[in-house]
Design an enzyme around this catalytic site. Structure first.
Site, mmCIF file in Angstrom:
data_model
loop_
_atom_site.group_PDB
_atom_site.id
_atom_site.type_symbol
_atom_site.label_atom_id
_atom_site.label_comp_id
_atom_site.label_asym_id
_atom_site.label_seq_id
_atom_site.Cartn_x
_atom_site.Cartn_y
_atom_site.Cartn_z
ATOM 1 N N CYS A 238 0.880 -1.175 0.000
ATOM 2 C CA CYS A 238 0.000 0.000 0.000
ATOM 3 C C CYS A 238 0.909 1.213 0.000
ATOM 4 C CB CYS A 238 -0.860 0.024 1.257
ATOM 5 S SG CYS A 238 -1.865 -1.444 1.450
ATOM 6 N N ARG B 277 1.414 1.441 -5.842
ATOM 7 C CA ARG B 277 1.533 0.490 -4.725
ATOM 8 C C ARG B 277 0.182 -0.068 -4.317
ATOM 9 N NH1 ARG B 277 6.398 0.711 -2.038
ATOM 10 N NH2 ARG B 277 5.400 -0.252 -0.254
ATOM 11 N N TRP C 112 -3.850 -1.613 -1.275
ATOM 12 C CA TRP C 112 -3.867 -2.862 -2.037
ATOM 13 C C TRP C 112 -4.368 -3.900 -1.034
ATOM 14 C CZ3 TRP C 112 -3.727 -3.891 -7.016
ATOM 15 C CH2 TRP C 112 -3.626 -5.224 -7.419
ATOM 16 N N ASN D 244 0.675 -0.440 6.099
ATOM 17 C CA ASN D 244 1.104 -1.194 4.919
ATOM 18 C C ASN D 244 1.724 -2.474 5.434
ATOM 19 O OD1 ASN D 244 2.120 -2.104 2.500
ATOM 20 N ND2 ASN D 244 3.965 -0.848 2.592
ATOM 21 N N GLY D 245 1.221 -3.624 4.995
ATOM 22 C CA GLY D 245 1.804 -4.897 5.423
ATOM 23 C C GLY D 245 0.722 -5.870 5.851
ATOM 24 N N GLU E 178 7.004 -20.366 -20.114
ATOM 25 C CA GLU E 178 6.862 -18.995 -19.594
ATOM 26 C C GLU E 178 7.999 -18.119 -20.078
ATOM 27 O OE1 GLU E 178 4.772 -17.090 -18.443
ATOM 28 O OE2 GLU E 178 5.915 -15.473 -17.500
ATOM 29 N N LYS F 107 7.478 -14.631 -22.222
ATOM 30 C CA LYS F 107 8.058 -13.336 -21.835
ATOM 31 C C LYS F 107 8.774 -12.693 -23.020
ATOM 32 C CE LYS F 107 6.364 -12.265 -18.414
ATOM 33 N NZ LYS F 107 5.325 -13.181 -18.657
ATOM 34 N N GLU G 49 6.220 -11.494 -25.714
ATOM 35 C CA GLU G 49 5.374 -10.324 -25.413
ATOM 36 C C GLU G 49 6.194 -9.076 -25.107
ATOM 37 O OE1 GLU G 49 2.778 -10.857 -22.086
ATOM 38 O OE2 GLU G 49 4.196 -12.054 -20.985
ATOM 39 N N HIS H 189 10.943 -35.366 -31.596
ATOM 40 C CA HIS H 189 9.693 -35.707 -32.303
ATOM 41 C C HIS H 189 9.280 -34.604 -33.273
ATOM 42 C CE1 HIS H 189 9.213 -39.195 -29.734
ATOM 43 N NE2 HIS H 189 9.495 -38.424 -28.685
ATOM 44 N N LYS I 289 -3.226 -5.330 -19.611
ATOM 45 C CA LYS I 289 -2.873 -5.971 -18.334
ATOM 46 C C LYS I 289 -3.939 -6.982 -17.923
ATOM 47 C CE LYS I 289 -0.522 -6.993 -14.804
ATOM 48 N NZ LYS I 289 0.609 -7.915 -15.032
HETATM 49 C C1 AGP Z 1 1.422 -12.479 -18.808
HETATM 50 O O1 AGP Z 1 2.718 -11.916 -19.004
HETATM 51 C C2 AGP Z 1 0.398 -11.928 -19.762
HETATM 52 N N1 AGP Z 1 0.273 -10.527 -19.581
HETATM 53 C C3 AGP Z 1 -0.886 -12.719 -19.798
HETATM 54 O O2 AGP Z 1 -0.571 -13.992 -20.313
HETATM 55 C C4 AGP Z 1 -1.609 -12.916 -18.462
HETATM 56 O O3 AGP Z 1 -0.868 -13.797 -17.641
HETATM 57 C C5 AGP Z 1 -2.974 -13.561 -18.744
HETATM 58 O O4 AGP Z 1 -3.713 -12.639 -19.528
HETATM 59 C C6 AGP Z 1 -3.759 -13.894 -17.482
HETATM 60 O O5 AGP Z 1 -4.005 -12.719 -16.767
HETATM 61 P P1 AGP Z 1 -4.551 -12.871 -15.260
HETATM 62 O O6 AGP Z 1 -3.481 -13.570 -14.498
HETATM 63 O O7 AGP Z 1 -4.784 -11.465 -14.787
HETATM 64 O O8 AGP Z 1 -5.816 -13.684 -15.314
#
Ligand code: AGP
Length: 619
Positions: free
Chosen positions: A2, A30, A78, A104-105, A488, A492, A495, A511, A614
């Site tokens: 927070c 935050r 938060w 905060n915490g 993953e 990264k 994206e 394969h 996001k």
């Molecule tokens: C992750 O780097 C991406 N921005 C995306 O794959 C994200 O993880 C996915 O859209 C799920 O989002 P959420 O965790 O908010 O549900």
């Protein structure tokens, strides 16, 4: 996480409120699910707090301004305990209104203290852990008559990570702050002084600051700052000059939120474990898992539903939960789940993983699962989010707000939280002995320091990324829990750096995908511990030799001491030794740092990559 601000000035004016609002605007990264402010003057305390983003509070203050003040404390939240509502927003006042606090915490022992206070006749109004501190402080202040002394005696009763600021109705010339593990810094002004969760709170007013140490109390008046320890003895605080500009301050001095959030990963894991690892008799306790134990014991299948990075966290969790609980775990992409007519019954436990808690694909999958009679546990980072509200129970990750679109610290927190869930189920179902659970919990608690040690070596990883800024394709290989880590890592890079990147199960290479290997093809290989399960390590070593023989540039993530990899690696990124199932918590970090650094080297917008959002709130 927070954002908190404290201000005290020589005169009663509107400046304190202006400073506080400016600070809360800068501290929104935050936390931003609710906000509030207390103004103190000769007439006592006045406060306003509202759920929602800061602009809701600002509109309220526009309509009904607080009176001029000489001391002000403010908070942008938060949520961790208690949803984002007006009542749960900070500040929290004591019953008699004599003191107000912002926090905060996480107060780990808040439940026990709440019981004690309730038995003593205190009437609680919120669901938060913080309100406990307000009541304790009022009782201590009434007894001791000094806010610093009162704070000092209260913090000695608190467990967990906390930063507290307090102001008293009968003394509008002092603000007192205290910290344990959560951050607090002092801003030094002329005839005024400041307290903030970080320098972003006051960098617009002053760049002269004091860094507080662990277990310290700061008492600020318009012309004095006194630092004491939790025993009331005078203590030292380290002076420093803030050399960041205001926008950098919001990112904690980091160039991007992504960089900041990667550096926040040790705290994200630590805070997710905090207060959950030991209950009565050392057993694991998950109070928030409000599903009948008999239902959890009868579960015959677990289905994880999620998207993107959250889904890869689920894939990691699958290996651990199946190993510990001996229950089949399916991991489903949420957007595929409900259209494939899945077999779901009242004995299916669905685990919905989501950082935002607002991903529409996952929301719709949760609804479908519940319509089929399944119990749903949400593993979410955003308190009060739709997925949390529509599930039968929510196990929150405490990663704090994740601002960068590409998820990093939430991924680690999701692994930590789903591991806690798996251990809890194993403990409940008797598939693990209590001492086995405690052993894994103890290992989990060493992970924040291990993650930090990988981050400390980031220079080497950033140099590798810089040298590869023109790369056009990168492959990622992993086996067992290293396979979702490879996936993953590829996500990264896609994206963030807009580069073709693909993750494979190492065993799958021959394969088909091995046809992709040509001279100079960059391939990350996540190597399992040589001390771990069966022959996983040797098989991956063979995979490295297979691709190297065909000209691949092998970039190997391996545990310290695993010298067997060096002769086949063009570059080794070392990570600390960890048990096999916990390795993803350190193995993914070099891949995150690499992707962030390569995108930065290419001059791309790391925090807001093209085409992405996001939270994907459409199906
Ligand atoms: C992750 O780097 C991406 N921005 C995306 O794959 C994200 O993880 C996915 O859209 C799920 O989002 P959420 O965790 O908010 O549900």
């Amino acid at each position: 996480m927070c954002g908190i601000i404290g201000y005290v000035g020589a005169s009663t004016s509107g400046r304190g409120l202006d400073v506080a609002l400016e600070a809360l605007r800068r501290l929104q990264y935050r936390g931003y699910d609710s906000a509030g402010i207390v103004a103190a003057n000769q007439d006592g305390l006045s406060h306003v707090k509202r759920a929602g983003k800061l602009e809701v509070l600002e509109a309220q203050l526009e309509a009904e301004p607080l009176p001029a003040a000489s001391a002000v404390i403010g908070h942008t939240r938060w949520a961790t305990h208690g949803g984002p509502t007006d009542v749960n927003a900070h500040p929290h006042l004591s019953e008699d209104g004599s003191v107000a606090v912002v926090h905060n915490g996480i107060l780990e022992n808040h439940a026990q203290l709440r019981r004690e206070l309730t038995e003593a006749g205190v009437k609680f109004v919120s669901e938060t852990d913080t309100e406990v501190a307000a009541h304790l402080l009022a009782h201590a202040y009434a007894a001791q008559g000094d806010l610093t002394d009162a704070m000092t005696s209260v913090v000695q009763r608190l467990e967990g990570a906390f930063t507290l600021l307090a102001v008293a109705a009968d003394n509008p010339h002092v603000v007192v702050g205290a910290r344990r593990t959560s951050p607090l810094v002092v801003g030094l002004g002329e005839g005024e002084n400041f307290l903030g969760s970080d320098v972003a709170a006051f960098v617009a007013q002053t760049t002269s600051a004091l860094e507080l140490g662990q277990d310290q109390v700061a008492t600020i008046t318009p012309d004095s700052v006194t630092i004491t320890d939790f025993d009331g003895n005078l203590a030292e605080a380290k002076p420093f000059t803030v050399d960041w500009d205001a926008s950098a301050a919001v990112k904690g001095g980091f160039a991007t939120f992504m960089d900041k959030e990667i550096h926040d990963e040790p705290n994200a894991v630590r805070d997710t474990l905090l207060g959950r690892t030991t209950g009565p008799g050392g057993a694991l306790q998950l109070d928030e898992l409000r599903i009948d134990e008999s239902v959890l014991r009868s579960v015959d299948k677990i289905v994880v539903i999620a998207c993107g990075t959250a889904a890869y966290a689920g894939h990691v969790a699958k290996y651990a939960i199946e190993h510990w609980c001996r229950v089949p775990v399916e991991v489903e992409l949420a957007h595929e789940f409900r259209y494939r007519d899945p077999v779901v019954t009242e004995k299916t436990l669905v685990v919905a993983i989501s950082q935002s808690g607002e991903t529409m694909d996952t929301i719709m999958a949760v609804r479908h699962a519940r319509e089929q009679g399944a119990k749903v546990v949400a593993v979410v980072n955003t308190m009060g989010s739709t997925i949390a509200r529509e599930s039968d129970a929510a196990l929150y990750t405490h990663a704090g707000p994740e601002v960068a679109v590409a998820s990093t610290k939430a991924f680690l927190a999701q692994i930590a939280a789903t591991y806690l869930l798996g251990l809890y189920l194993a403990q409940l179902r008797g598939t693990m002995f209590a001492d086995e659970v405690r052993t894994v919990l103890a290992e989990l608690e060493t992970m924040p320091a291990k993650i930090q040690s990988v981050i400390d070596g980031e220079g080497d990883i950033k140099a590798l990324a810089d040298s590869m800024r023109d790369v056009t394709s990168v492959l990622y290989l992993g086996r067992h829990v290293g396979f979702p880590v490879a996936m993953e890592g590829a996500l990264k890079l896609k994206e963030l750096a807009y580069i073709h990147a693909e993750g494979f199960a190492a065993g799958e290479l021959k394969h088909g995908p091995i046809a992709l290997i040509e001279d100079g093809q960059a391939v990350f290989v996540v190597v399992p511990s040589p001390r771990g399960r069966d022959v996983l390590h040797d098989k991956v070593l063979s995979n490295i030799q297979e691709i190297r023989a065909r000209g691949a540039r092998t970039l190997v993530v391996a545990e310290e001491g695993d010298t067997a990899v060096t002769e086949y690696a063009d570059k080794v990124l070392w990570v600390p030794r960890t048990p096999t199932l916990l390795a993803p918590l350190v193995a993914v970090v070099p891949l995150q740092i690499f992707a962030c650094a390569l995108a930065t080297a290419k001059g791309l917008d790391v925090d807001q990559p093209r085409n992405l959002a996001k939270s994907v709130t459409v199906e």
